[in-house]
Design an enzyme around this catalytic site. Structure first.
Site, PDB file in Angstrom:
ATOM      1  N   PRO A 297      -7.620   1.029   4.585  1.00  0.00           N
ATOM      2  CA  PRO A 297      -6.511   1.039   3.629  1.00  0.00           C
ATOM      3  C   PRO A 297      -5.207   0.560   4.251  1.00  0.00           C
ATOM      4  CG  PRO A 297      -6.980   3.274   4.368  1.00  0.00           C
ATOM      5  CD  PRO A 297      -8.029   2.391   4.985  1.00  0.00           C
ATOM      6  N   GLY A 298      -4.493  -0.280   3.538  1.00  0.00           N
ATOM      7  CA  GLY A 298      -3.178  -0.728   3.994  1.00  0.00           C
ATOM      8  C   GLY A 298      -2.135  -0.334   2.970  1.00  0.00           C
ATOM      9  N   ARG A 299      -2.201  -1.001   1.821  1.00  0.00           N
ATOM     10  CA  ARG A 299      -1.241  -0.764   0.738  1.00  0.00           C
ATOM     11  C   ARG A 299      -1.096   0.726   0.386  1.00  0.00           C
ATOM     12  NH1 ARG A 299      -0.094  -4.641  -3.178  1.00  0.00           N
ATOM     13  NH2 ARG A 299      -2.025  -5.706  -2.625  1.00  0.00           N
ATOM     14  N   ARG A 336       7.039 -10.957  -3.650  1.00  0.00           N
ATOM     15  CA  ARG A 336       5.852 -10.676  -4.464  1.00  0.00           C
ATOM     16  C   ARG A 336       6.012 -11.082  -5.924  1.00  0.00           C
ATOM     17  NH1 ARG A 336       4.024  -6.096  -5.183  1.00  0.00           N
ATOM     18  NH2 ARG A 336       1.819  -6.599  -5.310  1.00  0.00           N
ATOM     19  N   CYS A 367      18.206 -19.563  -3.893  1.00  0.00           N
ATOM     20  CA  CYS A 367      18.319 -20.748  -4.730  1.00  0.00           C
ATOM     21  C   CYS A 367      16.951 -21.194  -5.230  1.00  0.00           C
ATOM     22  CB  CYS A 367      18.980 -21.860  -3.936  1.00  0.00           C
ATOM     23  SG  CYS A 367      20.608 -21.362  -3.391  1.00  0.00           S
ATOM     24  N   TYR A 396       3.460  -5.190   2.084  1.00  0.00           N
ATOM     25  CA  TYR A 396       3.561  -6.617   1.759  1.00  0.00           C
ATOM     26  C   TYR A 396       4.955  -7.025   1.273  1.00  0.00           C
ATOM     27  CZ  TYR A 396      -1.406  -5.784   2.116  1.00  0.00           C
ATOM     28  OH  TYR A 396      -2.634  -5.381   2.582  1.00  0.00           O
TER      29      TYR A 396
HETATM   30  C1  LIG Z   1      -5.685  -6.922   3.353  1.00  0.00           C
HETATM   31  C2  LIG Z   1      -6.889  -6.318   3.951  1.00  0.00           C
HETATM   32  C3  LIG Z   1      -7.040  -4.933   3.979  1.00  0.00           C
HETATM   33  C4  LIG Z   1      -6.078  -3.981   3.336  1.00  0.00           C
HETATM   34  O1  LIG Z   1      -6.037  -4.102   1.959  1.00  0.00           O
HETATM   35  P1  LIG Z   1      -5.106  -3.124   1.094  1.00  0.00           P
HETATM   36  O2  LIG Z   1      -5.242  -3.628  -0.281  1.00  0.00           O
HETATM   37  O3  LIG Z   1      -3.728  -3.254   1.622  1.00  0.00           O
HETATM   38  O4  LIG Z   1      -5.641  -1.744   1.276  1.00  0.00           O
HETATM   39  C5  LIG Z   1      -8.145  -4.424   4.641  1.00  0.00           C
HETATM   40  N1  LIG Z   1      -9.045  -5.242   5.225  1.00  0.00           N
HETATM   41  C6  LIG Z   1      -8.926  -6.586   5.205  1.00  0.00           C
HETATM   42  C7  LIG Z   1      -9.925  -7.425   5.880  1.00  0.00           C
HETATM   43  C8  LIG Z   1      -7.853  -7.159   4.563  1.00  0.00           C
HETATM   44  O5  LIG Z   1      -7.741  -8.488   4.520  1.00  0.00           O
END
Ligand SMILES: *Cc1c(COP(=O)(O)O)cnc(C)c1O
Length: 445
Positions: A297-299, A336, A367, A396
């Site tokens: 998980p990132g987001r 975004r 601009c 992001y």
């Molecule tokens: C972007 C990405 C993630 C994270 O995705 P989220 O939507 O931010 O949770 C995990 N693994 C890979 C390989 C990614 O490209």
């Protein structure tokens, strides 16, 4: 007043102002200047603990990685380290940052469909835990570098399970032309495995897939997990080894605005429970040894934890029904909207409880006509000097920031329990010209 995904560490006080990490957002804006990225440390840690606890409880042998491309800086790797997560990186730059933060390299997974020689060399030199291989060229070069160093590099192979997910639905596709991964449905993933099994300096530890981002549909992950289990069974049968690691990527959705689900930690726990169940059940019926389960998980770790504060500069009625509120940032700190017409919740930071009756579009200062932060949002009346808070900008935004128009990239602060610390310094004007060089022949003219 505008509704959002309230939590103990981000809410509206009795004075009608937005608070984050025990601090009044507008005070932070005035003290540190705007635009300003603000990150709620407790929320970041809460999400990391949620994933760690969930995978341990529902599955057992697993590890969540923080997908650091969402927001990469030294402090984020330090926090991930202290919470016992691994990280994934997608470039030499992210890998360098993780290393500099003292992140344990054995828990680093290095992704990317087009890694350079330098990046692959760095991976071997730094002894990263796993390189996620996504091409034949990469496998060969990585094997050569590892051989030069007299090492065996652990790898995962990126595969495409033929499941693609979008916010509210998923599609099973056996024909998509993704640039990522080896398809499992047409034998290419198996074929690649056989091809590199003979590489003496690579050890194939398992497989990785990632089906999309901002996904709320649990079934997408369950189907991907089932397909990966089937694939693991065919690897065992055809290639004679049982893969030890199954990395199912990230992609869990977050609340941005409107009807988006207001996700709580227990909802993310539910995602992990469903995935764990699918892998456990699948392995049992396929008589496979349960692999180590990795998620990325990132987001969902940093997205809602971060907000951006801006100062209102100008207000302009462009037509009958289009009223622009232009702020002191824009696509340079948040591209975004320009990229995907993303939607956000916007609040007047000191009038967050006032009736939001005025429909406006938040415009940036760049601009480009497409330089917007949010279209058609409702705010109380605001004027020059007011502070706006745009929510769910933790993922992001900074990581996609640019110096377009030679605006400086804003700084970031980390708040917790009424304290704030700078974690990224705001760029200065001289940072902008640091790399510029005027060749002598131009100077002389
Ligand atoms: C972007 C990405 C993630 C994270 O995705 P989220 O939507 O931010 O949770 C995990 N693994 C890979 C390989 C990614 O490209």
């Amino acid at each position: 007043m505008t509704d959002f995904n309230y939590r103990p560490t981000m809410n509206v006080g009795g004075d009608g102002a937005l608070y984050i990490g025990g601090m009044k957002a507008a005070d932070l804006a005035r003290e540190y200047g705007t635009p300003l990225y603000v990150f709620d440390e407790d929320q970041i840690r809460l999400m990391m603990r949620t994933y760690k606890g969930a995978i341990e409880r529902h599955y057992g042998n697993g590890l969540p990685l923080y997908a650091s491309k969402a927001f990469s800086c030294l402090s984020m790797y330090s926090i991930a380290k202290s919470e016992g997560l691994g990280v994934d990186v997608v470039s030499g730059g992210e890998l360098f940052t993780a290393k500099k933060a003292g992140f344990p390299m054995k828990n680093v997974f290095f992704h990317g469909n087009s890694k350079t020689d330098e990046e692959l060399k760095m991976a071997v030199d730094f002894r990263v835990g796993y390189v996620v291989v996504d091409s034949a060229e990469e496998a060969k070069i990585l094997n050569d570098f590892a051989k030069e160093k007299g090492r065996v590099q652990n790898i995962l192979v990126r595969v495409n399970p033929g499941v693609e997910a979008h916010t509210h639905k998923y599609v099973q596709t056996a024909t998509n032309g993704s640039k990522f991964g080896f398809p499992i449905w047409d034998g290419r993933a198996l074929g690649f495995t056989k091809e590199i099994l003979g590489f003496k300096n690579l050890r194939i530890c398992g497989y990785h897939c990632h089906i999309g981002s901002q996904i709320f549909e649990k079934q997408s992950f369950v189907v991907a997990a089932q397909k990966m289990v089937e694939f693991f069974a065919s690897v065992k049968k055809e290639c004679g080894f049982t893969p030890a690691v199954m990395n199912l990527g990230g992609g869990f959705g977050i609340f941005y605005e409107g009807d988006d689900p207001k996700m709580k930690p227990e909802d993310y726990d539910g995602f992990v429970a469903a995935i764990s169940d699918a892998v456990t059940t699948g392995c049992k019926s396929a008589r496979l040894k349960k692999p180590r389960l990795v998620i990325e998980p990132g987001r969902s770790i940093v997205g809602e934890a971060g907000i951006t504060l801006y100062t209102v500069n100008t207000i302009k009625n462009a037509s009958e029904d289009v009223r622009y509120v232009a702020v002191d940032g824009g696509m340079g700190d948040n591209p975004r909207y320009a990229l995907y017409e993303s939607r956000y919740t916007v609040l007047a930071a000191e009038k967050a409880d006032a009736p939001a009756t005025r429909k406006v579009t938040i415009a940036g200062k760049c601009c480009e006509s497409g330089d917007m932060i949010a279209a058609d949002v409702y705010l109380p009346d605001v004027e020059r000097g007011d502070i706006l808070a745009v929510l769910s900008t933790g993922a992001y935004n900074y990581s996609m920031a640019s110096n377009y128009n030679r605006n400086v990239i804003p700084g970031a602060i980390l708040v917790s329990g009424g304290k704030a610390d700078v974690i990224i310094k705001k760029q200065t004007l001289s940072d902008l010209t640091r790399g510029d060089v005027i060749p002598q022949r131009i100077k002389n003219k």
